[in-house]
Write a protein that holds these residues in place. Structure first.
Motif, PDB file in Angstrom:
ATOM      1  N   LEU A  50      98.599 -25.371  15.361  1.00 24.33           N
ATOM      2  CA  LEU A  50      97.513 -26.227  14.898  1.00 24.33           C
ATOM      3  C   LEU A  50      96.510 -26.560  16.000  1.00 24.33           C
ATOM      4  N   GLN A  51      96.969 -26.582  17.252  1.00 24.75           N
ATOM      5  CA  GLN A  51      96.052 -26.922  18.344  1.00 24.75           C
ATOM      6  C   GLN A  51      94.984 -25.852  18.552  1.00 24.75           C
ATOM      7  N   TYR A  52      95.200 -24.662  17.992  1.00 27.25           N
ATOM      8  CA  TYR A  52      94.220 -23.584  18.145  1.00 27.25           C
ATOM      9  C   TYR A  52      93.247 -23.499  16.973  1.00 27.25           C
ATOM     10  N   GLN A  53      93.414 -24.370  15.996  1.00 22.10           N
ATOM     11  CA  GLN A  53      92.502 -24.350  14.863  1.00 22.10           C
ATOM     12  C   GLN A  53      91.140 -24.885  15.274  1.00 22.10           C
ATOM     13  N   LEU A  54      90.103 -24.309  14.686  1.00 23.78           N
ATOM     14  CA  LEU A  54      88.777 -24.905  14.831  1.00 23.78           C
ATOM     15  C   LEU A  54      88.688 -26.024  13.808  1.00 23.78           C
ATOM     16  N   ARG A  55      88.306 -27.187  14.227  1.00 22.30           N
ATOM     17  CA  ARG A  55      88.216 -28.335  13.325  1.00 22.30           C
ATOM     18  C   ARG A  55      86.937 -28.280  12.495  1.00 22.30           C
ATOM     19  N   ASN A  56      87.063 -28.549  11.215  1.00 22.28           N
ATOM     20  CA  ASN A  56      85.903 -28.656  10.305  1.00 22.28           C
ATOM     21  C   ASN A  56      84.945 -27.472  10.448  1.00 22.28           C
ATOM     22  N   VAL A  57      85.496 -26.268  10.522  1.00 23.24           N
ATOM     23  CA  VAL A  57      84.675 -25.105  10.855  1.00 23.24           C
ATOM     24  C   VAL A  57      83.587 -24.848   9.812  1.00 23.24           C
ATOM     25  N   ARG A  58      83.908 -24.960   8.524  1.00 21.35           N
ATOM     26  CA  ARG A  58      82.890 -24.699   7.504  1.00 21.35           C
ATOM     27  C   ARG A  58      81.748 -25.710   7.586  1.00 21.35           C
ATOM     28  N   GLU A  59      82.116 -26.978   7.764  1.00 27.06           N
ATOM     29  CA  GLU A  59      81.104 -28.025   7.857  1.00 27.06           C
ATOM     30  C   GLU A  59      80.224 -27.823   9.091  1.00 27.06           C
ATOM     31  N   ARG A  60      80.840 -27.423  10.197  1.00 22.34           N
ATOM     32  CA  ARG A  60      80.079 -27.222  11.431  1.00 22.34           C
ATOM     33  C   ARG A  60      79.161 -26.005  11.328  1.00 22.34           C
ATOM     34  N   LEU A  61      79.639 -24.944  10.678  1.00 22.05           N
ATOM     35  CA  LEU A  61      78.780 -23.774  10.457  1.00 22.05           C
ATOM     36  C   LEU A  61      77.605 -24.141   9.564  1.00 22.05           C
ATOM     37  N   ALA A  62      77.887 -24.885   8.491  1.00 22.05           N
ATOM     38  CA  ALA A  62      76.824 -25.309   7.575  1.00 22.05           C
ATOM     39  C   ALA A  62      75.805 -26.175   8.315  1.00 22.05           C
ATOM     40  N   LYS A  63      76.293 -27.110   9.143  1.00 25.11           N
ATOM     41  CA  LYS A  63      75.397 -28.000   9.895  1.00 25.11           C
ATOM     42  C   LYS A  63      74.489 -27.190  10.828  1.00 25.11           C
ATOM     43  N   ALA A  64      75.058 -26.194  11.482  1.00 21.82           N
ATOM     44  CA  ALA A  64      74.255 -25.349  12.373  1.00 21.82           C
ATOM     45  C   ALA A  64      73.178 -24.606  11.593  1.00 21.82           C
ATOM     46  N   LEU A  65      73.511 -24.135  10.389  1.00 25.05           N
ATOM     47  CA  LEU A  65      72.526 -23.427   9.569  1.00 25.05           C
ATOM     48  C   LEU A  65      71.479 -24.387   9.007  1.00 25.05           C
ATOM     49  N   VAL A  66      71.857 -25.631   8.752  1.00 27.33           N
ATOM     50  CA  VAL A  66      70.886 -26.655   8.340  1.00 27.33           C
ATOM     51  C   VAL A  66      69.909 -26.907   9.490  1.00 27.33           C
ATOM     52  N   LYS A  68      69.024 -24.905  11.757  1.00 26.38           N
ATOM     53  CA  LYS A  68      68.144 -23.742  11.933  1.00 26.38           C
ATOM     54  C   LYS A  68      67.179 -23.575  10.769  1.00 26.38           C
ATOM     55  N   GLY A  69      67.308 -24.433   9.750  1.00 24.44           N
ATOM     56  CA  GLY A  69      66.398 -24.364   8.609  1.00 24.44           C
ATOM     57  C   GLY A  69      66.776 -23.317   7.571  1.00 24.44           C
ATOM     58  N   ILE A  70      67.990 -22.776   7.648  1.00 28.92           N
ATOM     59  CA  ILE A  70      68.438 -21.760   6.691  1.00 28.92           C
ATOM     60  C   ILE A  70      68.993 -22.428   5.429  1.00 28.92           C
ATOM     61  N   LEU A  71      69.781 -23.482   5.620  1.00 28.32           N
ATOM     62  CA  LEU A  71      70.370 -24.225   4.506  1.00 28.32           C
ATOM     63  C   LEU A  71      69.796 -25.639   4.476  1.00 28.32           C
ATOM     64  N   THR A  72      70.044 -26.306   3.367  1.00 28.25           N
ATOM     65  CA  THR A  72      69.719 -27.724   3.270  1.00 28.25           C
ATOM     66  C   THR A  72      70.993 -28.446   2.835  1.00 28.25           C
ATOM     67  N   MET A  83      80.011 -34.447  -4.058  1.00 27.07           N
ATOM     68  CA  MET A  83      80.327 -33.408  -3.076  1.00 27.07           C
ATOM     69  C   MET A  83      79.055 -33.000  -2.350  1.00 27.07           C
ATOM     70  N   THR A  84      79.211 -32.711  -1.075  1.00 23.52           N
ATOM     71  CA  THR A  84      78.087 -32.208  -0.295  1.00 23.52           C
ATOM     72  C   THR A  84      78.025 -30.697  -0.468  1.00 23.52           C
ATOM     73  N   THR A  85      76.846 -30.201  -0.816  1.00 25.30           N
ATOM     74  CA  THR A  85      76.646 -28.759  -0.929  1.00 25.30           C
ATOM     75  C   THR A  85      75.538 -28.355   0.036  1.00 25.30           C
ATOM     76  N   HIS A  86      75.461 -27.061   0.309  1.00 25.43           N
ATOM     77  CA  HIS A  86      74.466 -26.559   1.261  1.00 25.43           C
ATOM     78  C   HIS A  86      73.739 -25.359   0.671  1.00 25.43           C
ATOM     79  N   PRO A  87      72.829 -25.603  -0.271  1.00 25.18           N
ATOM     80  CA  PRO A  87      72.074 -24.475  -0.829  1.00 25.18           C
ATOM     81  C   PRO A  87      71.097 -23.886   0.186  1.00 25.18           C
ATOM     82  N   VAL A  88      70.725 -22.634  -0.048  1.00 21.04           N
ATOM     83  CA  VAL A  88      69.783 -21.943   0.828  1.00 21.04           C
ATOM     84  C   VAL A  88      68.409 -22.602   0.702  1.00 21.04           C
TER      85      VAL A  88
END
Length: 182
Positions: A50-66, A68-72, A83-88
């Motif tokens: 478990l110590q090698y898991q990336l924490r909240n990876v999907r949320e962090r990827l989505a945040k990075a794309l937000v 960069k202006g790719i997602l909202t 629920m929080t969604t991240h449409p293009v």
């Protein structure tokens, strides 16, 4: 499944990639590609890893794309839950990638993965693994759709071990394909 061996831990400038490199460096025994996919997507159930898991990876990827202006970011109500969604938000960037993949299997088809641009090969593998390949080609006319799907199927049906042994620099792409094909 092939094992992941760290060649360089030089920072990449990307927070998630650098964190991943630190995790790979910290493992005592080399892990397989399949194990790293499970760890880095947060889908492992192994309490010792478990110590090698990336924490909240999907949320962090989505945040990075937000950022960069790719997602909202939007809140949507599903029955009783918000629920929080991240449409293009940047449709032109999505269309650019779709067009790049379409052209790579139609106009620029090399019929040899060793001659294919690595990012394009990686995108095709990821689109296949994410089950969105049909969507990528959906806007094509029927005859071109068939050609694109057949060419991609031929590529994805190749033996990953054989292809990885042929060319340096694509081993990880083929290892990821092998992991998803299991």
């Amino acid at each position: 499944s092939p094992q992941v061996l760290l060649q360089s831990d030089a920072p990449t400038g990307d927070v998630l990639l650098d964190e991943t490199l630190r995790h790979i460096k910290a493992t005592e025994a080399a892990e397989t590609v399949q194990t790293w996919i499970e760890l880095l997507t947060g889908e492992t159930w192994n309490p010792f890893k478990l110590q090698y898991q990336l924490r909240n990876v999907r949320e962090r990827l989505a945040k990075a794309l937000v950022e960069k202006g790719i997602l909202t970011t939007e809140k949507q109500n599903f029955l009783l839950f918000d629920m929080t969604t991240h449409p293009v938000s940047n449709a032109s960037e999505k269309q650019r990638l779709v067009k790049k993949l379409q052209e790579s299997v139609l106009e620029r088809w090399v019929n040899d993965p060793q001659r294919m641009e690595r990012r394009t090969l990686a995108l095709l593998v990821l689109a296949h693994a994410s089950d969105v390949l049909e969507n990528v080609f959906a806007s094509l006319a029927d005859d071109k759709y068939d050609v694109a799907m057949n060419r991609t199927k031929d590529l994805l049906d190749m033996d990953p071990e054989v292809e990885a042994a042929k060319a340096r620099g694509t081993e990880m792409i083929w290892a990821v394909l092998a992991a998803f094909n299991k």
